[in-house]
Motif scaffolding. Sequence first.
Motif, PDB file in Angstrom:
ATOM      1  N   LYS A 187     -23.245  93.702 -88.858  1.00  0.00           N
ATOM      2  CA  LYS A 187     -22.629  93.624 -90.176  1.00  0.00           C
ATOM      3  C   LYS A 187     -22.797  92.221 -90.737  1.00  0.00           C
ATOM      4  CE  LYS A 187     -18.890  96.927 -89.097  1.00  0.00           C
ATOM      5  NZ  LYS A 187     -19.226  97.958 -90.083  1.00  0.00           N
ATOM      6  N   ALA A 188     -22.933  92.129 -92.056  1.00  0.00           N
ATOM      7  CA  ALA A 188     -22.910  90.843 -92.754  1.00  0.00           C
ATOM      8  C   ALA A 188     -22.080  91.045 -94.013  1.00  0.00           C
ATOM      9  CB  ALA A 188     -24.325  90.384 -93.101  1.00  0.00           C
ATOM     10  N   TRP A 189     -21.303  90.037 -94.371  1.00  0.00           N
ATOM     11  CA  TRP A 189     -20.403  90.228 -95.512  1.00  0.00           C
ATOM     12  C   TRP A 189     -20.039  88.900 -96.147  1.00  0.00           C
ATOM     13  CZ3 TRP A 189     -19.079  90.411 -90.430  1.00  0.00           C
ATOM     14  CH2 TRP A 189     -18.056  89.564 -89.998  1.00  0.00           C
ATOM     15  N   MET A 190     -19.660  88.990 -97.424  1.00  0.00           N
ATOM     16  CA  MET A 190     -19.147  87.856 -98.175  1.00  0.00           C
ATOM     17  C   MET A 190     -18.046  88.354 -99.105  1.00  0.00           C
ATOM     18  SD  MET A 190     -18.855  84.812 -99.079  1.00  0.00           S
ATOM     19  CE  MET A 190     -18.468  83.681-100.407  1.00  0.00           C
ATOM     20  N   TYR A 191     -16.827  87.871 -98.877  1.00  0.00           N
ATOM     21  CA  TYR A 191     -15.696  88.183 -99.739  1.00  0.00           C
ATOM     22  C   TYR A 191     -15.366  86.904-100.504  1.00  0.00           C
ATOM     23  CZ  TYR A 191     -14.786  92.776 -97.682  1.00  0.00           C
ATOM     24  OH  TYR A 191     -14.873  94.088 -97.291  1.00  0.00           O
ATOM     25  N   ARG A 192     -15.635  86.911-101.781  1.00  0.00           N
ATOM     26  CA  ARG A 192     -15.680  85.672-102.573  1.00  0.00           C
ATOM     27  C   ARG A 192     -14.330  85.410-103.238  1.00  0.00           C
ATOM     28  NH1 ARG A 192     -17.716  83.762-107.778  1.00  0.00           N
ATOM     29  NH2 ARG A 192     -19.200  82.033-107.526  1.00  0.00           N
ATOM     30  N   HIS A 315     -16.441  85.245 -94.841  1.00  0.00           N
ATOM     31  CA  HIS A 315     -17.850  85.619 -94.759  1.00  0.00           C
ATOM     32  C   HIS A 315     -18.251  85.600 -93.285  1.00  0.00           C
ATOM     33  CE1 HIS A 315     -18.385  81.248 -94.324  1.00  0.00           C
ATOM     34  NE2 HIS A 315     -19.499  81.561 -93.666  1.00  0.00           N
ATOM     35  N   GLY A 316     -19.311  86.301 -92.968  1.00  0.00           N
ATOM     36  CA  GLY A 316     -19.739  86.242 -91.585  1.00  0.00           C
ATOM     37  C   GLY A 316     -20.776  87.272 -91.223  1.00  0.00           C
ATOM     38  N   ILE A 317     -21.114  87.252 -89.929  1.00  0.00           N
ATOM     39  CA  ILE A 317     -22.056  88.174 -89.319  1.00  0.00           C
ATOM     40  C   ILE A 317     -21.415  88.691 -88.045  1.00  0.00           C
ATOM     41  CG2 ILE A 317     -24.382  88.457 -88.372  1.00  0.00           C
ATOM     42  CD1 ILE A 317     -23.847  85.283 -90.178  1.00  0.00           C
ATOM     43  N   ALA A 318     -21.549  89.980 -87.777  1.00  0.00           N
ATOM     44  CA  ALA A 318     -21.053  90.575 -86.538  1.00  0.00           C
ATOM     45  C   ALA A 318     -22.196  91.312 -85.854  1.00  0.00           C
ATOM     46  CB  ALA A 318     -19.899  91.535 -86.816  1.00  0.00           C
ATOM     47  N   PHE A 319     -22.421  90.992 -84.586  1.00  0.00           N
ATOM     48  CA  PHE A 319     -23.349  91.747 -83.741  1.00  0.00           C
ATOM     49  C   PHE A 319     -22.478  92.586 -82.817  1.00  0.00           C
ATOM     50  CE2 PHE A 319     -25.711  87.936 -84.929  1.00  0.00           C
ATOM     51  CZ  PHE A 319     -26.942  88.452 -85.300  1.00  0.00           C
ATOM     52  N   ILE A 320     -22.550  93.906 -82.967  1.00  0.00           N
ATOM     53  CA  ILE A 320     -21.633  94.809 -82.266  1.00  0.00           C
ATOM     54  C   ILE A 320     -22.380  95.459 -81.108  1.00  0.00           C
ATOM     55  CG2 ILE A 320     -20.090  96.782 -82.530  1.00  0.00           C
ATOM     56  CD1 ILE A 320     -20.092  96.082 -85.581  1.00  0.00           C
ATOM     57  N   GLY A 321     -22.134  94.964 -79.905  1.00  0.00           N
ATOM     58  CA  GLY A 321     -22.803  95.467 -78.722  1.00  0.00           C
ATOM     59  C   GLY A 321     -21.894  96.342 -77.872  1.00  0.00           C
TER      60      GLY A 321
END
Length: 432
Positions: A187-192, A315-321
């Motif tokens: 996932k990648a996201w930006m909540y401004r 904001h961020g990036i999630a690597f879901i393993g």
Amino acid sequence: MNTRREFIKRATVLGAGAFLSADLLAMKRNISSNDKIGLGVIGCRGQGWSNLNALLKVPEVECVALCDIDENVLSKRKEELSKLNIKPRIYSDYRKMLADKDVDIVVVATPDHWHCLQLIDACSAGKDVFCEKPVANSIYEAQLMNKAVQRYGRVVQVAQWQRSQQHFNDAIAFVHSGKLGKISAAKAWMYRTGTQPLPVVPNSPVPAGVNYDMWLGPARKRPFNKNHFHYEFRWFWDYAGGLMTDWGVHLIDMVLLGMKAGIPKSVMATGGKYVFPNDARETPDIQTALYDFGDFQMSWEHNMATGVGLYGMQHGIAFIGENGTLLLSRAGWEVRPDRDKIEAVPWTKASDNGLQKHAANFIDVVKSRKKEDLNCPFEAGAKVAIVSHFGNIAVRTGEKIYWNEAQNKFNVEKATQLVKPIYHNGWKLPVV
């Protein structure tokens, strides 16, 4: 401070917008004229100014030229630089600046719709380039620019400076280690947070000192409106791609890097103007895109209504393993295990200046010509720009779109029509 290496180590802790220290000015005076690297900047108001300051912290770099279509911006920057005894030549037409033989490297920091022409022209003029993101305002332009970079053999660093920050590299190394197990989703996201509506305003006369025809360039002819100018241009399709290509290229780039991913097979998206339905912006203020890469899926979200994002991160990036989730942002990174399958990695804060390290890496490669040492080569910037444009094309068409790489088109004709831009006002797409 005895060596360039020691200086760079010290300089990376400074803010990118900070002016030059007395130590650096003294060091610059001692650099041989044969070793100096002449810098020209196209677009000096915002990020171009930050890039200029970052590059000037490298001792060999000397600002010799500034170019902007706004005389007010040029006057301000000229005055600020003169206080440091830096006296660049001033240009209003970037093509004349590119003919300046003292210019060795160029910063391209104009609105997105200008990047293609300016980067290709710079490469063909024999200049190395530090190019702002996104590299282009369309898929076709990014592909064309990629060909030009290869053809002319220039050093081109894309200003996705997170690739130069240590904590991003540490987090990506953890992803590559396999400790998360199979990663099926990212996932990648930006909540401004703090976004205000952009009020609709009437067209108005062109401000004094602004060459508006040159600002428009290849974009379609339309009357001047302050909502389309300077920073706000990014909310209008003619010039940019909204938050998807503004923040998306930074964050999605980390997903592509971590997953060693190419171009997705398909994309579907929803979004629109839900937060400020009646304001002047064209691009979505809420958007969600879902990408199928074949062996994993990625989602992108942006929301201009709140700063409370996924996992409690704006904001961020999630690597879901299968063994846990790695969370990453500009502030730091951590690993949250799934039922103690792996050891947790506590939150590790960012500790360095990514833009300054990115600038130093660019100059190192300009000198060595070892393009494989670039932290963000043009190919990487082009790929994430294309992936981001996929998401915008999906939301603009309302269709699930499948990419045909061999034919360079989508399965939906109205999506394919958005692959290649139409140039206006006598400007032509370059031929490479």
